[in-house]
Design a protein around this motif. Structure first.
Motif, mmCIF file in Angstrom:
data_model
loop_
_atom_site.group_PDB
_atom_site.id
_atom_site.type_symbol
_atom_site.label_atom_id
_atom_site.label_comp_id
_atom_site.label_asym_id
_atom_site.label_seq_id
_atom_site.Cartn_x
_atom_site.Cartn_y
_atom_site.Cartn_z
ATOM 1 N N LYS A 1 24.165 44.421 43.062
ATOM 2 C CA LYS A 1 23.036 45.339 43.171
ATOM 3 C C LYS A 1 22.419 45.220 44.556
ATOM 4 C CE LYS A 1 21.512 45.977 38.490
ATOM 5 N NZ LYS A 1 21.038 45.257 37.353
ATOM 6 N N LEU A 2 22.381 43.986 45.064
ATOM 7 C CA LEU A 2 21.782 43.724 46.366
ATOM 8 C C LEU A 2 22.766 42.939 47.219
ATOM 9 C CD1 LEU A 2 18.313 42.450 45.070
ATOM 10 C CD2 LEU A 2 18.766 44.706 46.032
ATOM 11 N N LEU A 3 22.812 43.279 48.505
ATOM 12 C CA LEU A 3 23.682 42.557 49.418
ATOM 13 C C LEU A 3 22.974 42.462 50.763
ATOM 14 C CD1 LEU A 3 26.505 41.287 49.830
ATOM 15 C CD2 LEU A 3 27.297 43.530 50.582
ATOM 16 N N SER A 4 22.878 41.243 51.282
ATOM 17 C CA SER A 4 22.255 41.039 52.592
ATOM 18 C C SER A 4 23.252 40.378 53.517
ATOM 19 C CB SER A 4 21.013 40.155 52.465
ATOM 20 O OG SER A 4 20.013 40.790 51.707
ATOM 21 N N PHE B 1 23.889 39.435 57.958
ATOM 22 C CA PHE B 1 23.289 39.417 59.282
ATOM 23 C C PHE B 1 23.965 40.457 60.169
ATOM 24 C CE2 PHE B 1 20.210 36.116 59.173
ATOM 25 C CZ PHE B 1 20.644 35.211 58.215
ATOM 26 N N LYS B 2 23.201 40.964 61.096
ATOM 27 C CA LYS B 2 23.727 41.909 62.079
ATOM 28 C C LYS B 2 24.937 41.301 62.775
ATOM 29 C CE LYS B 2 22.395 44.205 66.380
ATOM 30 N NZ LYS B 2 21.288 44.404 67.350
ATOM 31 N N GLY B 3 25.998 42.085 62.880
ATOM 32 C CA GLY B 3 27.204 41.617 63.534
ATOM 33 C C GLY B 3 28.207 40.963 62.596
ATOM 34 N N ALA B 4 27.778 40.654 61.394
ATOM 35 C CA ALA B 4 28.677 40.029 60.423
ATOM 36 C C ALA B 4 29.474 41.104 59.692
ATOM 37 C CB ALA B 4 27.866 39.210 59.421
ATOM 38 N N PRO B 5 30.628 40.724 59.150
ATOM 39 C CA PRO B 5 31.387 41.704 58.359
ATOM 40 C C PRO B 5 30.699 41.963 57.030
ATOM 41 C CG PRO B 5 32.428 39.554 58.261
ATOM 42 C CD PRO B 5 31.303 39.427 59.233
ATOM 43 N N VAL B 6 30.906 43.157 56.523
ATOM 44 C CA VAL B 6 30.318 43.507 55.233
ATOM 45 C C VAL B 6 31.377 44.171 54.357
ATOM 46 C CG1 VAL B 6 29.486 45.734 56.091
ATOM 47 C CG2 VAL B 6 28.422 44.732 54.091
ATOM 48 N N GLU B 7 31.317 43.840 53.071
ATOM 49 C CA GLU B 7 32.201 44.461 52.100
ATOM 50 C C GLU B 7 31.399 44.787 50.852
ATOM 51 O OE1 GLU B 7 35.222 42.130 49.952
ATOM 52 O OE2 GLU B 7 36.643 43.727 50.446
ATOM 53 N N LEU B 8 31.394 46.037 50.479
ATOM 54 C CA LEU B 8 30.725 46.463 49.246
ATOM 55 C C LEU B 8 31.817 46.770 48.237
ATOM 56 C CD1 LEU B 8 28.882 47.543 51.803
ATOM 57 C CD2 LEU B 8 27.554 48.544 49.940
ATOM 58 N N PHE C 1 32.612 63.857 37.282
ATOM 59 C CA PHE C 1 32.238 62.903 38.326
ATOM 60 C C PHE C 1 31.500 61.725 37.702
ATOM 61 C CE2 PHE C 1 33.374 65.387 41.913
ATOM 62 C CZ PHE C 1 33.083 66.708 41.633
ATOM 63 N N TYR C 2 31.766 60.537 38.222
ATOM 64 C CA TYR C 2 31.075 59.331 37.758
ATOM 65 C C TYR C 2 30.595 58.544 38.972
ATOM 66 C CZ TYR C 2 33.506 60.359 33.398
ATOM 67 O OH TYR C 2 33.974 60.976 32.276
ATOM 68 N N PHE C 3 29.371 58.040 38.866
ATOM 69 C CA PHE C 3 28.804 57.232 39.938
ATOM 70 C C PHE C 3 28.597 55.805 39.466
ATOM 71 C CE2 PHE C 3 27.637 59.999 43.469
ATOM 72 C CZ PHE C 3 27.803 61.255 42.902
ATOM 73 N N GLY C 4 28.740 54.877 40.383
ATOM 74 C CA GLY C 4 28.375 53.497 40.097
ATOM 75 C C GLY C 4 26.869 53.326 40.163
ATOM 76 N N THR C 5 26.413 52.125 39.897
ATOM 77 C CA THR C 5 24.975 51.858 39.871
ATOM 78 C C THR C 5 24.397 51.593 41.251
ATOM 79 O OG1 THR C 5 25.525 49.585 39.291
ATOM 80 C CG2 THR C 5 24.860 51.027 37.496
ATOM 81 N N GLY C 6 25.265 51.535 42.240
ATOM 82 C CA GLY C 6 24.781 51.415 43.606
ATOM 83 C C GLY C 6 24.615 49.980 44.083
ATOM 84 N N THR C 7 24.756 49.810 45.387
ATOM 85 C CA THR C 7 24.496 48.517 46.042
ATOM 86 C C THR C 7 23.535 48.754 47.192
ATOM 87 O OG1 THR C 7 26.683 47.620 45.534
ATOM 88 C CG2 THR C 7 25.489 46.601 47.358
ATOM 89 N N SER C 8 22.454 48.004 47.177
ATOM 90 C CA SER C 8 21.484 48.112 48.258
ATOM 91 C C SER C 8 21.852 47.107 49.345
ATOM 92 C CB SER C 8 20.077 47.824 47.722
ATOM 93 O OG SER C 8 19.141 47.862 48.777
ATOM 94 N N LEU C 9 22.227 47.614 50.492
ATOM 95 C CA LEU C 9 22.632 46.764 51.612
ATOM 96 C C LEU C 9 21.472 46.595 52.588
ATOM 97 C CD1 LEU C 9 24.805 45.288 53.327
ATOM 98 C CD2 LEU C 9 25.312 47.518 54.366
ATOM 99 N N THR C 10 21.193 45.355 52.925
ATOM 100 C CA THR C 10 20.197 45.046 53.953
ATOM 101 C C THR C 10 20.883 44.277 55.067
ATOM 102 O OG1 THR C 10 18.421 44.910 52.324
ATOM 103 C CG2 THR C 10 18.023 43.889 54.471
ATOM 104 N N VAL C 11 20.765 44.788 56.273
ATOM 105 C CA VAL C 11 21.314 44.102 57.431
ATOM 106 C C VAL C 11 20.162 43.418 58.155
ATOM 107 C CG1 VAL C 11 22.612 44.334 59.571
ATOM 108 C CG2 VAL C 11 23.159 45.792 57.605
ATOM 109 N N ILE C 12 20.247 42.105 58.222
ATOM 110 C CA ILE C 12 19.168 41.299 58.799
ATOM 111 C C ILE C 12 19.354 41.185 60.305
ATOM 112 C CG2 ILE C 12 18.031 39.040 58.706
ATOM 113 C CD1 ILE C 12 19.428 38.768 55.894
ATOM 114 N N PRO C 13 18.297 41.500 61.077
ATOM 115 C CA PRO C 13 18.458 41.463 62.543
ATOM 116 C C PRO C 13 18.744 40.046 63.067
ATOM 117 C CG PRO C 13 16.399 42.540 61.916
ATOM 118 C CD PRO C 13 16.988 41.963 60.665
#
Lengths: 107, 114
Positions: free
Chosen positions: A9-12, A14-21, A95-107
């Motif tokens: 549901k939530l993913l944080s 850091f800036k410059g790091a790889p991200v995978e949702l 059509f079907y949607f997932g529940t979503g992931t909120s991504l926060t990129v920390i400076p």
């Protein structure tokens, strides 16, 4: 039955790091998969679709039929990537949607 | 410009007072749908329509009605709103699922029922 699963549901990161949702789907036919993004106070908009095999804003996603997954990846996260991300499935009937992931990129 | 337009953007109402949220698209799409977005629950489909006069229930239809008298319009009707219908609502349109393609979303309607 849940057709599209986004386990985080939530993913944080850091800036410059790889991200995978992560996105997993449940469908035995030929799926059409999408990633939509919703920036703060804005409408949902298409980020990418698996048919196009394109890279948008540095994001890519590969359809893995064996693992029934369509994970969204970016090698170097930027602050402007902070948003809500939805994985979506088109079965040809619906059509079907997932529940979503909120991504926060920390400076 | 291709777009989906919802009105109003913000609405505060009282329990039991009927309301309608309008949705209009200019892309000649046959498929239109309504979603509600709630924290932790993501997007949940309320109703959808495959064509004029053809509507069907989504995952959370209770307390809502829709109509599709014209191709471009797909209003969402709350006959007797209740506080649990406080949410952010999105309308979307697209080609039919069988034709593939992406969905276009409206800008959202934030509804508060007190």
């Amino acid at each position: 039955a849940q057709r599209v699963t986004q386990p985080e549901k939530l993913l944080s990161v850091f800036k410059g790091a790889p991200v995978e949702l992560k996105c997993n789907y449940s469908y035995s036919g030929s799926p059409e998969l999408f990633w939509y993004v919703q920036y703060s106070r804005q409408r949902l908009q298409l980020l990418l679709r698996h048919i196009s095999r394109e890279s948008i804003k540095g994001f890519t996603a590969d359809l893995n039929k064996g693992e029934t997954s369509f994970h969204l990846k970016k090698p170097f996260a930027q602050e402007e990537d902070s948003a809500m991300y939805y994985c979506a499935l088109n079965t040809g009937n619906q059509f079907y949607f997932g529940t979503g992931t909120s991504l926060t990129v920390i400076p | 410009e291709a777009q989906v337009t919802q009105n109003p953007r913000y609405l505060i109402t009282v329990t039991g007072k009927k309301l309608t949220v309008t949705c209009s698209q200019n892309m000649n799409h046959e498929y239109m749908s309504w979603y509600r977005q709630d924290p932790g629950l993501g997007l949940r489909q309320i109703y959808y329509s495959m064509n004029v006069e053809v509507t069907d229930k989504g995952d959370v239809p209770e307390g809502y009605k829709v109509s599709r008298k014209e191709k471009r319009n797909f209003p969402l009707i709350l006959e007797s709103p209740s506080p649990n219908q406080t949410s952010l609502y999105f309308c979307a349109s697209s080609l039919l699922p069988s034709q593939g393609g992406k969905a276009f979303f409206g800008q959202g309607t934030r509804l508060t029922v007190v």
